[in-house]
Scaffold this motif. Structure first.
Motif, mmCIF file in Angstrom:
data_model
loop_
_atom_site.group_PDB
_atom_site.id
_atom_site.type_symbol
_atom_site.label_atom_id
_atom_site.label_comp_id
_atom_site.label_asym_id
_atom_site.label_seq_id
_atom_site.Cartn_x
_atom_site.Cartn_y
_atom_site.Cartn_z
ATOM 1 N N SER A 1 63.563 19.225 31.213
ATOM 2 C CA SER A 1 63.405 20.566 31.772
ATOM 3 C C SER A 1 63.766 20.614 33.253
ATOM 4 O O SER A 1 63.756 21.683 33.849
ATOM 5 C CB SER A 1 61.973 21.057 31.574
ATOM 6 O OG SER A 1 61.074 20.154 32.172
ATOM 7 N N HIS A 2 64.074 19.461 33.839
ATOM 8 C CA HIS A 2 64.491 19.422 35.241
ATOM 9 C C HIS A 2 65.468 18.257 35.415
ATOM 10 O O HIS A 2 65.276 17.197 34.825
ATOM 11 C CB HIS A 2 63.283 19.235 36.163
ATOM 12 C CG HIS A 2 63.574 19.613 37.575
ATOM 13 N ND1 HIS A 2 64.140 18.745 38.470
ATOM 14 C CD2 HIS A 2 63.407 20.777 38.246
ATOM 15 C CE1 HIS A 2 64.302 19.349 39.634
ATOM 16 N NE2 HIS A 2 63.862 20.592 39.514
ATOM 17 N N ASN B 1 67.032 23.863 31.069
ATOM 18 C CA ASN B 1 66.864 23.015 29.893
ATOM 19 C C ASN B 1 68.142 22.227 29.656
ATOM 20 O O ASN B 1 69.206 22.802 29.465
ATOM 21 C CB ASN B 1 66.531 23.855 28.662
ATOM 22 C CG ASN B 1 65.179 24.502 28.774
ATOM 23 O OD1 ASN B 1 64.251 23.906 29.299
ATOM 24 N ND2 ASN B 1 65.059 25.730 28.300
ATOM 25 N N ASN C 1 63.878 26.202 36.470
ATOM 26 C CA ASN C 1 63.725 26.135 35.023
ATOM 27 C C ASN C 1 65.092 25.992 34.377
ATOM 28 O O ASN C 1 65.819 26.970 34.230
ATOM 29 C CB ASN C 1 63.016 27.387 34.503
ATOM 30 C CG ASN C 1 62.665 27.266 33.036
ATOM 31 O OD1 ASN C 1 62.719 26.185 32.473
ATOM 32 N ND2 ASN C 1 62.313 28.378 32.430
ATOM 33 N N GLN D 1 65.843 15.615 25.628
ATOM 34 C CA GLN D 1 65.595 16.894 26.289
ATOM 35 C C GLN D 1 64.940 16.681 27.642
ATOM 36 O O GLN D 1 64.125 15.780 27.811
ATOM 37 C CB GLN D 1 64.684 17.772 25.432
ATOM 38 C CG GLN D 1 65.251 18.108 24.092
ATOM 39 C CD GLN D 1 64.263 18.877 23.234
ATOM 40 O OE1 GLN D 1 63.077 18.948 23.535
ATOM 41 N NE2 GLN D 1 64.756 19.458 22.153
#
Length: 152
Positions: free
Chosen positions: A64-65, A55, A53, A62
């Motif tokens: 998340s990974h 950001n 996890n 954006q």
């Protein structure tokens, strides 16, 4: 017969014209931040399998990974910004041109994320990207510095 030292350039007291002195303090601060950010981005790409996890965000993009398309894009942008910061800090001849490209890319991405993307994706809202303000001044300063930088 007088011997010429390999370190003569560093021993001269009258060699005060440094390219780094052309940069204002706020660009020097951002240079260090992006040097660190570029190194962290490389570390994130190397250790990406172990990160569950995280950001990532730059210019409104954006992820998340790190191993997604947007994660790679963010990492590449941070690594490029780190490379430009390296060039500016270590007074490379190519640095102002790379910084101008960096500024133009940043402004273009901010405008795309601010104007185009909110109307094409329903889950992304319109936001005013305040990064445009320092990016504009950064671009202007680099364009003004470029000819002087090349001549030093």
């Amino acid at each position: 017969m007088e011997e010429i030292s390999a370190f003569e350039e560093f021993e001269k007291k009258d060699n005060l014209a440094r390219r780094r002195s052309l940069l204002p303090i706020w660009i020097k601060i951002f240079t260090w931040l992006f040097l660190i950010g570029g190194a962290v981005a490389i570390g994130i790409l190397i250790c990406g399998f172990f990160l569950t996890n995280i950001n990532l965000e730059i210019y409104g993009i954006q992820a998340s990974h790190p191993y997604t398309l947007t994660g790679f894009l963010i990492s590449i942008l941070l690594i490029y910004k780190g490379t430009v910061a390296y060039g500016l800090w270590f007074e490379q001849k190519w640095a102002p041109q790379a910084a101008i490209i960096d500024g133009i890319m940043g402004i273009a991405i901010c405008i795309i994320m601010m104007i185009i993307i909110p109307f094409t994706h329903s889950n992304i809202n319109f936001t005013i990207r305040l990064e445009l303000i320092p990016l504009y001044f950064y671009l202007q300063k680099m364009q003004k510095i470029k000819p002087i930088w090349k001549n030093i």
